[in-house]
Design a protein around this motif. Structure first.
Motif, PDB file in Angstrom:
ATOM      1  N   HIS A 379       0.851  -1.187   0.000  1.00 14.02           N
ATOM      2  CA  HIS A 379       0.000   0.000   0.000  1.00 14.02           C
ATOM      3  C   HIS A 379       0.883   1.232   0.000  1.00 14.02           C
ATOM      4  CE1 HIS A 379       0.918   0.426   4.308  1.00 14.02           C
ATOM      5  NE2 HIS A 379       0.610  -0.851   4.438  1.00 14.02           N
ATOM      6  N   GLY A 380       0.244   2.405  -0.062  1.00 13.85           N
ATOM      7  CA  GLY A 380       0.992   3.654  -0.004  1.00 13.85           C
ATOM      8  C   GLY A 380       0.544   4.692  -1.000  1.00 13.85           C
ATOM      9  N   SER A 381       0.040   4.279  -2.154  1.00 14.48           N
ATOM     10  CA  SER A 381      -0.206   5.218  -3.234  1.00 14.48           C
ATOM     11  C   SER A 381      -1.600   5.843  -3.159  1.00 14.48           C
ATOM     12  CB  SER A 381       0.016   4.530  -4.584  1.00 14.48           C
ATOM     13  OG  SER A 381       0.009   5.477  -5.634  1.00 14.48           O
ATOM     14  N   MET A 382      -2.015   6.472  -4.256  1.00  9.51           N
ATOM     15  CA  MET A 382      -3.266   7.223  -4.309  1.00  9.51           C
ATOM     16  C   MET A 382      -4.339   6.540  -5.134  1.00  9.51           C
ATOM     17  SD  MET A 382      -1.884  11.171  -4.455  1.00  9.51           S
ATOM     18  CE  MET A 382      -0.492  10.838  -5.535  1.00  9.51           C
ATOM     19  N   THR A 383      -4.165   5.255  -5.455  1.00 10.34           N
ATOM     20  CA  THR A 383      -5.215   4.537  -6.163  1.00 10.34           C
ATOM     21  C   THR A 383      -6.372   4.261  -5.206  1.00 10.34           C
ATOM     22  OG1 THR A 383      -4.366   2.330  -5.627  1.00 10.34           O
ATOM     23  CG2 THR A 383      -3.459   3.424  -7.580  1.00 10.34           C
ATOM     24  N   PRO A 384      -7.596   4.109  -5.713  1.00 12.78           N
ATOM     25  CA  PRO A 384      -8.735   3.869  -4.825  1.00 12.78           C
ATOM     26  C   PRO A 384      -8.566   2.660  -3.919  1.00 12.78           C
ATOM     27  CG  PRO A 384      -9.520   4.474  -6.996  1.00 12.78           C
ATOM     28  CD  PRO A 384      -8.028   4.327  -7.115  1.00 12.78           C
ATOM     29  N   VAL A 385      -7.950   1.598  -4.408  1.00  9.89           N
ATOM     30  CA  VAL A 385      -7.827   0.391  -3.597  1.00  9.89           C
ATOM     31  C   VAL A 385      -6.969   0.623  -2.358  1.00  9.89           C
ATOM     32  CG1 VAL A 385      -5.811  -0.578  -4.792  1.00  9.89           C
ATOM     33  CG2 VAL A 385      -7.507  -2.118  -3.758  1.00  9.89           C
ATOM     34  N   GLU A 386      -6.024   1.558  -2.423  1.00 10.15           N
ATOM     35  CA  GLU A 386      -5.186   1.896  -1.270  1.00 10.15           C
ATOM     36  C   GLU A 386      -5.714   3.093  -0.498  1.00 10.15           C
ATOM     37  OE1 GLU A 386      -0.811   1.559  -2.928  1.00 10.15           O
ATOM     38  OE2 GLU A 386      -2.277   1.974  -4.515  1.00 10.15           O
ATOM     39  N   GLN A 387      -6.273   4.040  -1.215  1.00  8.63           N
ATOM     40  CA  GLN A 387      -6.604   5.341  -0.642  1.00  8.63           C
ATOM     41  C   GLN A 387      -7.946   5.373   0.081  1.00  8.63           C
ATOM     42  OE1 GLN A 387      -5.597   9.232   0.201  1.00  8.63           O
ATOM     43  NE2 GLN A 387      -4.320   7.754  -0.865  1.00  8.63           N
ATOM     44  N   LEU A 388      -8.911   4.603  -0.385  1.00  8.55           N
ATOM     45  CA  LEU A 388     -10.246   4.647   0.199  1.00  8.55           C
ATOM     46  C   LEU A 388     -10.356   3.708   1.396  1.00  8.55           C
ATOM     47  CD1 LEU A 388     -12.643   4.709  -2.893  1.00  8.55           C
ATOM     48  CD2 LEU A 388     -11.795   6.624  -1.532  1.00  8.55           C
ATOM     49  N   VAL A 389     -10.875   4.255   2.488  1.00  7.15           N
ATOM     50  CA  VAL A 389     -11.130   3.465   3.693  1.00  7.15           C
ATOM     51  C   VAL A 389     -12.570   3.698   4.131  1.00  7.15           C
ATOM     52  CG1 VAL A 389      -8.741   3.445   4.483  1.00  7.15           C
ATOM     53  CG2 VAL A 389     -10.253   5.321   5.183  1.00  7.15           C
ATOM     54  N   PRO A 390     -13.167   2.733   4.825  1.00  7.13           N
ATOM     55  CA  PRO A 390     -14.561   2.907   5.218  1.00  7.13           C
ATOM     56  C   PRO A 390     -14.730   3.867   6.382  1.00  7.13           C
ATOM     57  CG  PRO A 390     -13.716   0.824   6.050  1.00  7.13           C
ATOM     58  CD  PRO A 390     -12.634   1.417   5.197  1.00  7.13           C
ATOM     59  N   LEU A 391     -15.850   4.540   6.375  1.00  4.98           N
ATOM     60  CA  LEU A 391     -16.357   5.219   7.582  1.00  4.98           C
ATOM     61  C   LEU A 391     -17.751   4.674   7.807  1.00  4.98           C
ATOM     62  CD1 LEU A 391     -16.126   7.208   9.894  1.00  4.98           C
ATOM     63  CD2 LEU A 391     -17.062   8.968   8.379  1.00  4.98           C
ATOM     64  N   LEU A 392     -17.856   3.734   8.727  1.00 11.04           N
ATOM     65  CA  LEU A 392     -19.107   3.054   9.031  1.00 11.04           C
ATOM     66  C   LEU A 392     -19.597   3.539  10.395  1.00 11.04           C
ATOM     67  CD1 LEU A 392     -18.001  -0.546   7.987  1.00 11.04           C
ATOM     68  CD2 LEU A 392     -18.893   1.292   6.543  1.00 11.04           C
ATOM     69  N   GLU A 393     -20.877   3.750  10.512  1.00 10.64           N
ATOM     70  CA  GLU A 393     -21.414   4.426  11.681  1.00 10.64           C
ATOM     71  C   GLU A 393     -22.567   3.638  12.277  1.00 10.64           C
ATOM     72  OE1 GLU A 393     -23.597   8.731  12.597  1.00 10.64           O
ATOM     73  OE2 GLU A 393     -22.400   8.455  10.776  1.00 10.64           O
ATOM     74  N   VAL A 394     -22.565   3.498  13.603  1.00 14.12           N
ATOM     75  CA  VAL A 394     -23.677   2.918  14.341  1.00 14.12           C
ATOM     76  C   VAL A 394     -24.022   3.874  15.480  1.00 14.12           C
ATOM     77  CG1 VAL A 394     -24.493   0.975  15.736  1.00 14.12           C
ATOM     78  CG2 VAL A 394     -22.937   0.568  13.812  1.00 14.12           C
ATOM     79  N   ARG A 395     -25.305   4.147  15.690  1.00 11.87           N
ATOM     80  CA  ARG A 395     -25.739   5.077  16.743  1.00 11.87           C
ATOM     81  C   ARG A 395     -26.778   4.419  17.638  1.00 11.87           C
ATOM     82  NH1 ARG A 395     -24.899  10.670  16.396  1.00 11.87           N
ATOM     83  NH2 ARG A 395     -23.325  11.111  14.815  1.00 11.87           N
ATOM     84  N   THR A 396     -26.759   4.879  18.894  1.00 13.18           N
ATOM     85  CA  THR A 396     -27.789   4.425  19.829  1.00 13.18           C
ATOM     86  C   THR A 396     -28.548   5.620  20.387  1.00 13.18           C
ATOM     87  OG1 THR A 396     -26.189   4.506  21.661  1.00 13.18           O
ATOM     88  CG2 THR A 396     -26.480   2.410  20.510  1.00 13.18           C
TER      89      THR A 396
END
Length: 396
Positions: A379-396
């Motif tokens: 990893h390291g570069s700016m391609t979507p497979v390396e650059q994109l990470v999830p932001l998943l949210e759960v609320r109560t």
């Protein structure tokens, strides 16, 4: 389950070299904690993302779990996959990590709320201008004063000073590391060995304050990806395990809480062939005029001998420019690779030449970096497979 969110929600601006610029200030890792803390009433920080405030917030960072890898494995991660779309109990979207997409840089971006050009950890390894040595910013070797290297307060320190119940729950070994001190310190550190213990304690710590900010972390998705690849049974087993951990934490959230699951980078498997793995230590053209090779295989800092920077840039563009975005230091800074600004103390840490892979290839160095050169997942570069990470949210 609602339909999955798109892999890249809007067109990314391209720099003059055609590289997609990370979404600093509107959807990167460095925007997450300031937005959360602002919602908790920390006045020194402001929200740059659309997140509803919560009285209690927990960030669970899964090292190495990219957005695209998660989307590709719904059977192994049913709980996390259920949060990818929009529903009554969860929303999911991708963030960009920032450049480079690597652990030391990303954790500093998360913890300080600053992009790499401001916090000053611009890669896996980079030159220390004061000594001329190549510094590993993950292992913090050779030693340098952490608070000189990264002098800004962390979001956790600001939250703690504002009266928010603040803590980190992670592996005991991380408590006293320099990277933790400069990126993730503030409030109380709680060391727990097992993932289950971390999830249980994180939930308990959330409930311990009327306003709480809790951070917890798991590393082995990244570890198995590096060793065996993200197409391996070992990696899938870790994804299954961390999916259960996230669900365990979500089911224990106290009232008025928000859980945010994210990561520090994605990962790509690189074939073991000479075209895919270009060995710097065996390539006289790439070595010519170079005094230090920094960064990592898919995001290189190249430090030239005095007067040779222009020649090194020209050669690297000729040899690998069809497979990498190759920029001078000034070009990379002007394009915003490291953020909207680069502080003076950080500028000289960036290579005279910066090279980021867009093809399925790496620049390895079998003599200088034997262990790193044998990794399957990179990893390291700016391609979507390396650059994109999830932001998943759960609320109560």
């Amino acid at each position: 389950m609602a339909g999955l969110a798109p892999a890249w929600p809007e067109p990314e601006p391209l720099d003059p070299l055609g590289a997609p610029v990370p979404r600093y200030g509107r959807g990167s890792l460095s925007d997450l904690l300031p937005t959360i803390a602002a919602g908790l009433g920390v006045r020194e920080l402001s929200a740059t993302m659309e997140l509803a405030p919560a009285d209690r917030a927990c960030v669970f960072l899964i090292d190495g779990l990219g957005w695209e890898q998660l989307r590709a494995h719904p059977e192994e991660a049913p709980f996390l996959t259920s949060l990818l779309g929009t529903s009554l109990n969860g929303t999911g979207r991708p963030l960009t990590t920032g450049f480079p997409a690597t652990t030391a840089t990303s954790l500093a971006s998360v913890g300080t709320g600053l992009p790499p050009g401001a916090h000053g950890l611009p890669g896996y390894t980079c030159e220390d201008p004061a000594t001329g040595a190549l510094m590993n910013q993950l292992r913090w070797y050779p030693w340098t004063d952490p608070y000189v290297w990264q002098p800004h307060p962390t979001v956790f320190q600001l939250a703690d000073a504002a009266g928010v119940h603040t803590c980190q729950v992670s592996a005991p070994d991380f408590e006293h590391t320099p990277l933790t001190k400069v990126a993730l310190s503030g409030g109380t550190f709680h060391g727990r060995l097992s993932g289950e213990e971390r999830m249980d304690l994180a939930a308990a710590q959330l409930a311990a304050g009327d306003r709480s900010l809790v951070y917890t972390y798991y590393s082995e998705v990244d570890g198995k990806g590096h060793r065996y690849g993200v197409d391996s049974d070992a990696w899938r087993g870790q994804l299954m395990y961390v999916d259960r951990l996230a669900q365990r934490l979500a089911e224990q959230l106290p009232p008025r809480s928000a859980l945010y699951v994210t990561a520090d980078h994605g990962m790509i498997d690189i074939p073991f062939d000479p075209e895919s793995r270009v060995d710097f230590d065996e390539d006289w053209e790439l070595r010519a005029g170079v005094r230090l090779l920094g960064g990592e295989g898919r995001a290189r800092h190249v430090y030239a001998h005095h007067g040779a920077a222009a020649d090194v840039l020209a050669v690297w563009r000729e040899v690998v420019g069809d497979r990498m975005w190759v920029a001078s230091r000034d070009e990379a800074i002007a394009a915003g690779w490291f953020g909207p600004r680069v502080d003076d103390r950080v500028r000289a840490r960036i290579g005279d030449v910066v090279a980021a892979a867009h093809a399925d290839m790496v620049i390895i160095a079998t003599e200088r970096e034997p262990r790193e050169s044998e990794m399957v997942g990179m990893h390291g570069s700016m391609t979507p497979v390396e650059q994109l990470v999830p932001l998943l949210e759960v609320r109560t």
